[in-house]
Design a protein around this motif. Structure first.
Motif, PDB file in Angstrom:
ATOM      1  N   ASP A  44       0.726  14.155   0.186  1.00 38.16           N
ATOM      2  CA  ASP A  44       0.897  14.351   1.627  1.00 38.16           C
ATOM      3  C   ASP A  44       1.968  15.404   1.919  1.00 38.16           C
ATOM      4  OD1 ASP A  44       3.075  12.831   0.836  1.00 38.16           O
ATOM      5  OD2 ASP A  44       2.492  11.048   1.956  1.00 38.16           O
ATOM      6  N   PHE A  45       1.898  16.505   1.146  1.00 38.78           N
ATOM      7  CA  PHE A  45       2.894  17.568   1.279  1.00 38.78           C
ATOM      8  C   PHE A  45       2.685  18.409   2.538  1.00 38.78           C
ATOM      9  CE2 PHE A  45      -0.507  18.806  -1.631  1.00 38.78           C
ATOM     10  CZ  PHE A  45      -1.020  19.923  -1.001  1.00 38.78           C
ATOM     11  N   LEU A  46       1.604  18.176   3.288  1.00 37.72           N
ATOM     12  CA  LEU A  46       1.354  18.926   4.515  1.00 37.72           C
ATOM     13  C   LEU A  46       1.848  18.192   5.761  1.00 37.72           C
ATOM     14  CD1 LEU A  46      -2.210  20.437   3.843  1.00 37.72           C
ATOM     15  CD2 LEU A  46      -0.011  21.645   3.873  1.00 37.72           C
ATOM     16  N   LEU A  47       2.578  17.092   5.572  1.00 36.09           N
ATOM     17  CA  LEU A  47       3.189  16.433   6.723  1.00 36.09           C
ATOM     18  C   LEU A  47       4.106  17.431   7.426  1.00 36.09           C
ATOM     19  CD1 LEU A  47       4.246  13.025   5.102  1.00 36.09           C
ATOM     20  CD2 LEU A  47       2.393  13.361   6.755  1.00 36.09           C
ATOM     21  N   GLY A  48       3.984  17.490   8.779  1.00 40.86           N
ATOM     22  CA  GLY A  48       4.766  18.470   9.520  1.00 40.86           C
ATOM     23  C   GLY A  48       5.418  17.908  10.757  1.00 40.86           C
ATOM     24  N   ASP A  49       5.837  18.803  11.633  1.00 40.49           N
ATOM     25  CA  ASP A  49       6.584  18.408  12.825  1.00 40.49           C
ATOM     26  C   ASP A  49       5.769  17.521  13.764  1.00 40.49           C
ATOM     27  OD1 ASP A  49       8.753  19.845  11.917  1.00 40.49           O
ATOM     28  OD2 ASP A  49       8.289  21.636  13.100  1.00 40.49           O
ATOM     29  N   LYS A  50       4.482  17.795  13.877  1.00 43.54           N
ATOM     30  CA  LYS A  50       3.659  16.964  14.770  1.00 43.54           C
ATOM     31  C   LYS A  50       3.547  15.537  14.234  1.00 43.54           C
ATOM     32  CE  LYS A  50       0.902  20.639  16.879  1.00 43.54           C
ATOM     33  NZ  LYS A  50      -0.471  21.194  17.094  1.00 43.54           N
ATOM     34  N   PHE A  51       3.537  15.407  12.905  1.00 45.68           N
ATOM     35  CA  PHE A  51       3.515  14.063  12.330  1.00 45.68           C
ATOM     36  C   PHE A  51       4.773  13.301  12.716  1.00 45.68           C
ATOM     37  CE2 PHE A  51       5.327  11.452   8.947  1.00 45.68           C
ATOM     38  CZ  PHE A  51       4.423  10.397   8.955  1.00 45.68           C
ATOM     39  N   THR A  52       5.927  13.959  12.647  1.00 45.73           N
ATOM     40  CA  THR A  52       7.168  13.266  12.996  1.00 45.73           C
ATOM     41  C   THR A  52       7.161  12.848  14.458  1.00 45.73           C
ATOM     42  OG1 THR A  52       8.347  15.332  13.500  1.00 45.73           O
ATOM     43  CG2 THR A  52       8.451  14.529  11.230  1.00 45.73           C
ATOM     44  N   GLU A  53       6.540  13.653  15.317  1.00 47.31           N
ATOM     45  CA  GLU A  53       6.427  13.282  16.729  1.00 47.31           C
ATOM     46  C   GLU A  53       5.525  12.063  16.887  1.00 47.31           C
ATOM     47  OE1 GLU A  53       5.083  16.652  18.914  1.00 47.31           O
ATOM     48  OE2 GLU A  53       6.761  17.925  18.305  1.00 47.31           O
ATOM     49  N   MET A  54       4.420  12.043  16.139  1.00 50.61           N
ATOM     50  CA  MET A  54       3.473  10.931  16.237  1.00 50.61           C
ATOM     51  C   MET A  54       4.056   9.629  15.700  1.00 50.61           C
ATOM     52  SD  MET A  54      -0.233  12.522  15.111  1.00 50.61           S
ATOM     53  CE  MET A  54       0.363  13.425  13.681  1.00 50.61           C
ATOM     54  N   SER A  55       4.809   9.718  14.617  1.00 53.10           N
ATOM     55  CA  SER A  55       5.242   8.518  13.903  1.00 53.10           C
ATOM     56  C   SER A  55       6.658   8.067  14.255  1.00 53.10           C
ATOM     57  CB  SER A  55       5.181   8.771  12.399  1.00 53.10           C
ATOM     58  OG  SER A  55       6.115   9.784  12.036  1.00 53.10           O
ATOM     59  N   GLY A  56       7.470   9.004  14.756  1.00 49.10           N
ATOM     60  CA  GLY A  56       8.873   8.681  14.992  1.00 49.10           C
ATOM     61  C   GLY A  56       9.711   8.743  13.733  1.00 49.10           C
TER      62      GLY A  56
END
Length: 207
Positions: A47-59
């Motif tokens: 899951d090395f493509l986790l990015g900024d939008k993921f952090t917004e979605m997940s907190g």
């Protein structure tokens, strides 16, 4: 706090195409963060493509690899763990390719269908190569491990990736050192619970 040291997801193909089966995990991270427990996550080899939008979605907050934290007064180095497996030359070459920003941009420019197809091909290739490799090649290289600890000046480490849960005690230049390895979630359901008394490897309990 909750620390996830990579490979939470089987394959993360970009923040713009979240697979439906990941929705519950993302919602759970949000709920945990909203309850007052911070959630930190590190890129893994899947899951090395986790990015900024993921952090917004997940907190969740993305961590660099490696990251140093203060664990109840003890400086502790957190890694996914794959950078320590330097005997596996082919894997290290693959890792360098997929962590290259130019390669990642090319990957994210593909359609969702093309990304899914490519991910399946890489997964099949990985399974085939893993089956043909000696077990010790896929484990941590002790010399590399000691070099990292010396360079960071930290002798307490936690990592995953190898799926060989254990607590290793050893010495580096007369300095006591500890390496804690997390297990996988397929069969072991491995988690590490730490408090002011120390750390203990435990299994996940079904609710």
């Amino acid at each position: 706090a909750l620390y996830i040291l990579g490979d939470l997801f089987e394959a993360w193909l970009g923040d713009d195409m979240v697979l439906p089966e990941y929705a519950d995990a993302i919602a759970a991270m949000n709920a945990l963060r909203d309850s007052g427990v911070p959630v930190f996550i590190m890129h893994g080899n899947r899951d090395f493509l986790l990015g900024d939008k993921f952090t917004e979605m997940s907190g969740a907050t993305l961590l660099d690899d490696p990251t140093t934290i203060d664990l109840y007064g003890k400086p502790t180095l957190l890694l996914h763990g794959d950078t320590l497996c330097t005997d596996d030359v082919k894997y290290q070459q693959f890792r360098a390719m997929v962590r290259n920003p130019a390669w990642q941009q090319q990957m994210l420019a593909l359609s969702p269908q093309e990304r899914l197809k490519l991910a399946r091909e890489y997964r099949e290739m990985s399974q085939t190569e893993t089956g043909n490799k000696a077990e010790d090649i896929m484990d941590v290289n002790q010399q590399t491990l000691e070099q990292v600890m010396r360079a960071e000046g930290i002798y307490h480490m936690i990592h995953g990736h190898t799926h060989r849960p254990a607590i290793h005690e050893f010495n580096i230049d007369s300095q006591a050192a500890t390496r804690i390895v997390l297990g996988d979630w397929y069969e072991q359901g491995s988690v590490l619970v730490c408090d002011e008394k120390g750390c203990e490897l435990q299994g996940l309990k079904e609710q």
